[in-house]
Write a protein that holds these residues in place. Structure first.
Motif, PDB file in Angstrom:
ATOM      1  N   ASN A 102      77.936  34.368   5.184  1.00  0.00           N
ATOM      2  CA  ASN A 102      78.757  33.968   4.046  1.00  0.00           C
ATOM      3  C   ASN A 102      80.220  34.367   4.123  1.00  0.00           C
ATOM      4  O   ASN A 102      80.977  34.093   3.194  1.00  0.00           O
ATOM      5  N   GLU A 103      80.657  34.973   5.208  1.00  0.00           N
ATOM      6  CA  GLU A 103      82.075  35.322   5.346  1.00  0.00           C
ATOM      7  C   GLU A 103      82.575  34.978   6.730  1.00  0.00           C
ATOM      8  O   GLU A 103      82.437  35.800   7.652  1.00  0.00           O
ATOM      9  N   PRO A 104      83.197  33.800   6.955  1.00  0.00           N
ATOM     10  CA  PRO A 104      83.270  32.669   6.026  1.00  0.00           C
ATOM     11  C   PRO A 104      81.915  31.976   5.931  1.00  0.00           C
ATOM     12  O   PRO A 104      81.059  32.176   6.806  1.00  0.00           O
ATOM     13  N   PRO A 105      81.681  31.161   4.902  1.00  0.00           N
ATOM     14  CA  PRO A 105      80.376  30.510   4.738  1.00  0.00           C
ATOM     15  C   PRO A 105      80.101  29.532   5.882  1.00  0.00           C
ATOM     16  O   PRO A 105      80.673  28.448   5.945  1.00  0.00           O
ATOM     17  N   THR A 106      79.228  29.957   6.790  1.00  0.00           N
ATOM     18  CA  THR A 106      78.967  29.194   8.012  1.00  0.00           C
ATOM     19  C   THR A 106      77.460  29.034   8.198  1.00  0.00           C
ATOM     20  O   THR A 106      76.704  29.990   8.073  1.00  0.00           O
ATOM     21  N   ARG A 107      77.053  27.823   8.512  1.00  0.00           N
ATOM     22  CA  ARG A 107      75.639  27.540   8.749  1.00  0.00           C
ATOM     23  C   ARG A 107      75.493  26.923  10.145  1.00  0.00           C
ATOM     24  O   ARG A 107      76.321  26.112  10.563  1.00  0.00           O
ATOM     25  N   TRP A 108      74.456  27.317  10.860  1.00  0.00           N
ATOM     26  CA  TRP A 108      74.165  26.686  12.139  1.00  0.00           C
ATOM     27  C   TRP A 108      72.661  26.583  12.312  1.00  0.00           C
ATOM     28  O   TRP A 108      71.894  27.289  11.663  1.00  0.00           O
TER      29      TRP A 108
END
Length: 358
Positions: A291-297
């Motif tokens: 969530n810091e930065p908001p990142t999804r993989w």
């Protein structure tokens, strides 16, 4: 924690969770093996059990490759697929590897999914000794006709026996999965399923509506007119009856599909997804979030491609996205609306430096 410890996962010293526990990360490991795929399931899985050893080596290698800033975990969830379709020694090795590679708080929630027809007293005792303290059993129904319709490999009697085996193996935290909204299902039949489930005093229940996912045999039957879905108003009535029946039986309805005997017995791991807490997913199709930065993989879906990628010394990440502030706001809101807690407007204001009421 590490290999020098007599137990891979330290037991919880108090039933009270630390106030900051929701900030700790959750670890998910996907096991893609099934003895036979169910007719409704679109999860990534394979029936090629001959790949178990190779897969175990690969997912252990992926653990070593993980480089994200996840300082400490307080949950581990091994899902699938059917984790208990694997050989005991391999599943235990995955548990032990996770405990040695990553840092965990004392008393983490360690969940393993299991299906009736793939468990035994010895297997469950091995998992318990390796540190698993929560078992989630995919019962789906206590009716043999419904189990056959769903394409399950087990009988109602085997489902009941698997719950007894888990309790006898020392699991004090047992979750059961059930499915409702089957074609022709009546309210009476569904309440009978719930009543049977409650006779085992499970700590947790997940009650899911049957869905017809594209690409599944059940969807093909629907498209061909061989199956007529349960009417929407009937499914809605079953949902409401489920909530009323289980709440009257002492269960907390804390999320759309999830019920727990107390707030303490809610799934700590699943709550991370609904609160956008950091999570690391390993194995084919597994998703991760920071969530810091908001990142999804997320990882590649195909188990064979996953194995080849790991063998080539590369991480099996398929795609990555960085969420905009608008996306983060939207996800925060709709995920909170899935839960009984609802939207914490003060936390929303602090996180996004806005006024929710304006």
């Amino acid at each position: 924690m590490g290999k020098e410890n007599s137990k891979v996962f330290h037991e919880e010293t108090s039933i009270q969770l630390p106030a900051s526990s929701i900030q700790h990360a959750g670890l998910y490991i996907h096991i893609p093996f099934c003895l036979r795929k169910c007719r409704y399931c679109d999860f990534v899985s394979t029936e090629h059990l001959s790949l178990q050893q190779e897969y175990t080596d690969a997912v252990c290698r992926e653990m070593e490759m993980a480089e994200e800033a996840f300082p400490i975990f307080d949950t581990l969830y091994i899902g699938g697929g059917t984790p208990t379709a694997m050989e005991d020694r391999l599943l235990v090795r995955i548990l032990e590897k996770a405990g040695s590679v990553f840092s965990f708080t004392d008393g983490p929630e360690v969940t393993v999914e299991a299906n009736p027809g793939t468990v035994s007293k010895g297997r469950l005792e091995s998992l318990r000794q390796a540190g698993a303290n929560r078992i989630n059993i995919g019962v789906q129904s206590f009716r043999d006709d419904h189990l056959r319709f769903l394409g399950r490999i087990h009988t109602a009697r085997e489902a009941e026996n698997s719950i007894r085996l888990a309790r006898n193996a020392g699991f004090a935290d047992i979750g059961l999965d059930l499915i409702y909204g089957l074609p022709g299902q009546t309210e009476r039949a569904w309440i009978e399923d719930l009543t049977k489930a409650l006779s085992f005093f499970p700590e947790h229940l997940s009650c899911y509506m049957l869905t017809f996912e594209k690409g599944t045999p059940l969807f093909e039957d629907l498209a061909a007119g061989r199956v007529e879905p349960c009417p929407e108003d009937t499914v809605a009535a079953l949902f409401l009856e489920t909530s009323e029946f289980l709440r009257a039986s002492g269960y907390l309805h804390y999320e759309i599909s999830n019920f727990a005997r107390s707030a303490r017995l809610r799934s700590r791991h699943n709550r991370k997804y609904w609160t956008l807490a950091p999570t690391l997913g390993l194995g084919p199709s597994a998703h991760s979030f920071l969530n810091e930065p908001p990142t999804r993989w997320w990882n590649v879906d195909d188990p064979d491609i996953y194995l080849k990628t790991i063998e080539g010394g590369k991480r099996p990440v398929k795609e990555t996205e960085v969420l905009t502030e608008a996306q983060s706001m939207t996800e925060t809101l709709f995920l909170a609306l899935r839960t009984a807690d609802g939207i914490d407007t003060a936390a929303f204001d602090r996180r996004f430096s806005v006024s929710f009421d304006r």
